[in-house]
Design a protein around this motif. Structure first.
Motif, PDB file in Angstrom:
ATOM      1  N   VAL A 235       0.653  -1.208   0.005  1.00 19.20           N
ATOM      2  CA  VAL A 235       0.094   0.199   0.117  1.00 19.20           C
ATOM      3  C   VAL A 235       0.862   1.419   0.126  1.00 19.20           C
ATOM      4  CG1 VAL A 235      -1.710   1.465   1.374  1.00 19.20           C
ATOM      5  CG2 VAL A 235      -1.909  -1.099   1.228  1.00 19.20           C
ATOM      6  N   GLN A 236       2.017   1.432   0.821  1.00 19.84           N
ATOM      7  CA  GLN A 236       2.847   2.500   0.996  1.00 19.84           C
ATOM      8  C   GLN A 236       3.489   2.557  -0.559  1.00 19.84           C
ATOM      9  OE1 GLN A 236       5.003   1.033   4.501  1.00 19.84           O
ATOM     10  NE2 GLN A 236       4.339   3.027   5.326  1.00 19.84           N
ATOM     11  N   GLN A 237       3.742   1.725  -1.202  1.00 15.95           N
ATOM     12  CA  GLN A 237       4.612   1.692  -2.364  1.00 15.95           C
ATOM     13  C   GLN A 237       3.484   2.100  -3.557  1.00 15.95           C
ATOM     14  OE1 GLN A 237       7.141  -1.643  -2.930  1.00 15.95           O
ATOM     15  NE2 GLN A 237       8.244  -1.071  -1.118  1.00 15.95           N
ATOM     16  N   SER A 238       2.348   1.626  -3.521  1.00 16.58           N
ATOM     17  CA  SER A 238       1.414   1.887  -4.498  1.00 16.58           C
ATOM     18  C   SER A 238       1.274   3.597  -4.948  1.00 16.58           C
ATOM     19  CB  SER A 238      -0.005   1.334  -4.304  1.00 16.58           C
ATOM     20  OG  SER A 238      -0.591   2.002  -3.214  1.00 16.58           O
ATOM     21  N   GLU A 239       0.608   3.919  -6.052  1.00 16.76           N
ATOM     22  CA  GLU A 239       0.465   5.213  -6.355  1.00 16.76           C
ATOM     23  C   GLU A 239      -0.706   5.602  -5.968  1.00 16.76           C
ATOM     24  OE1 GLU A 239      -0.222   7.610 -10.359  1.00 16.76           O
ATOM     25  OE2 GLU A 239       1.433   6.068 -10.505  1.00 16.76           O
ATOM     26  N   ALA A 240      -1.741   4.855  -5.582  1.00 11.89           N
ATOM     27  CA  ALA A 240      -2.975   5.108  -4.914  1.00 11.89           C
ATOM     28  C   ALA A 240      -3.614   4.053  -4.340  1.00 11.89           C
ATOM     29  CB  ALA A 240      -3.886   6.078  -5.913  1.00 11.89           C
ATOM     30  N   HIS A 241      -4.448   4.072  -3.441  1.00 16.01           N
ATOM     31  CA  HIS A 241      -5.210   2.970  -2.298  1.00 16.01           C
ATOM     32  C   HIS A 241      -6.431   3.574  -1.920  1.00 16.01           C
ATOM     33  CE1 HIS A 241      -5.396  -0.725  -0.577  1.00 16.01           C
ATOM     34  NE2 HIS A 241      -5.672  -0.151   0.527  1.00 16.01           N
ATOM     35  N   LEU A 242      -7.290   2.619  -2.287  1.00 17.46           N
ATOM     36  CA  LEU A 242      -8.684   2.932  -1.422  1.00 17.46           C
ATOM     37  C   LEU A 242      -8.758   2.174  -0.211  1.00 17.46           C
ATOM     38  CD1 LEU A 242     -10.984   3.328  -4.387  1.00 17.46           C
ATOM     39  CD2 LEU A 242     -10.306   5.041  -3.034  1.00 17.46           C
ATOM     40  N   PHE A 243      -8.579   2.658   0.976  1.00 16.02           N
ATOM     41  CA  PHE A 243      -8.908   1.916   2.085  1.00 16.02           C
ATOM     42  C   PHE A 243     -10.216   1.560   2.468  1.00 16.02           C
ATOM     43  CE2 PHE A 243      -5.105   4.611   2.938  1.00 16.02           C
ATOM     44  CZ  PHE A 243      -4.146   3.335   3.343  1.00 16.02           C
TER      45      PHE A 243
END
Length: 154
Positions: free
Chosen positions: A138-146
């Protein structure tokens, strides 16, 4: 270790062989943050101090109920959290006053972080779900929906 050092050990429900310990030496003018983890029922202990700054004697450590890599520790002046099992720490700001934090718990149903403070009672951080879901991917992704918990608008 003298009688003026306070050692606190926090056990876990998930893994009986895992425990954490903090040592408070501020009464002996030792302000080093000492924090340790065992994975073998206490036969050996490893420091998980990471980058915790000097001047913050620690009182408590808690592992998150959902994410074993998410740790919280209360110090003489702040709460710190680690997303990687204690390799590195960040100060929890989010309107947290500079105050001594003697205990931290995570509400098992609501996922709120509750800090017991000296002189101010308690401080609550509502819904730590994003921290619980934080992973290296998640930290390395460009975007993330929690995934948020359900809420009710009255």
């Amino acid at each position: 270790m003298s009688a003026s050092h306070a050692v606190r050990i926090a056990g876990l429900r998930r893994d009986a062989d895992v425990a954490y310990a903090t040592i408070d030496g501020h009464r002996m003018a030792k302000y080093t943050p000492w924090i340790f983890k065992t994975t073998d029922y206490g036969k050996s202990w490893t420091s998980i101090r990471g980058n915790l700054p000097d001047g913050h004697p620690l009182y408590t450590v808690k592992e998150d109920l959902k994410n074993p890599n998410l740790l919280f520790t209360g110090s003489e002046m702040a709460v710190f959290y680690s997303l990687n099992g204690g390799q590195s720490w960040q100060r929890l700001n989010n309107n947290m006053p500079t105050v001594s934090v003697h205990d931290v718990i995570i509400h098992p149903r609501d996922g709120d972080l509750i800090a017991a403070t000296h002189g101010r009672g308690i401080w609550i951080m509502d819904d730590i779900t994003p921290l619980q879901q934080m992973t290296p991917a998640v930290q390395q992704s460009e975007a993330h929906l929690f995934q948020n918990r359900p809420v009710i608008q009255w």
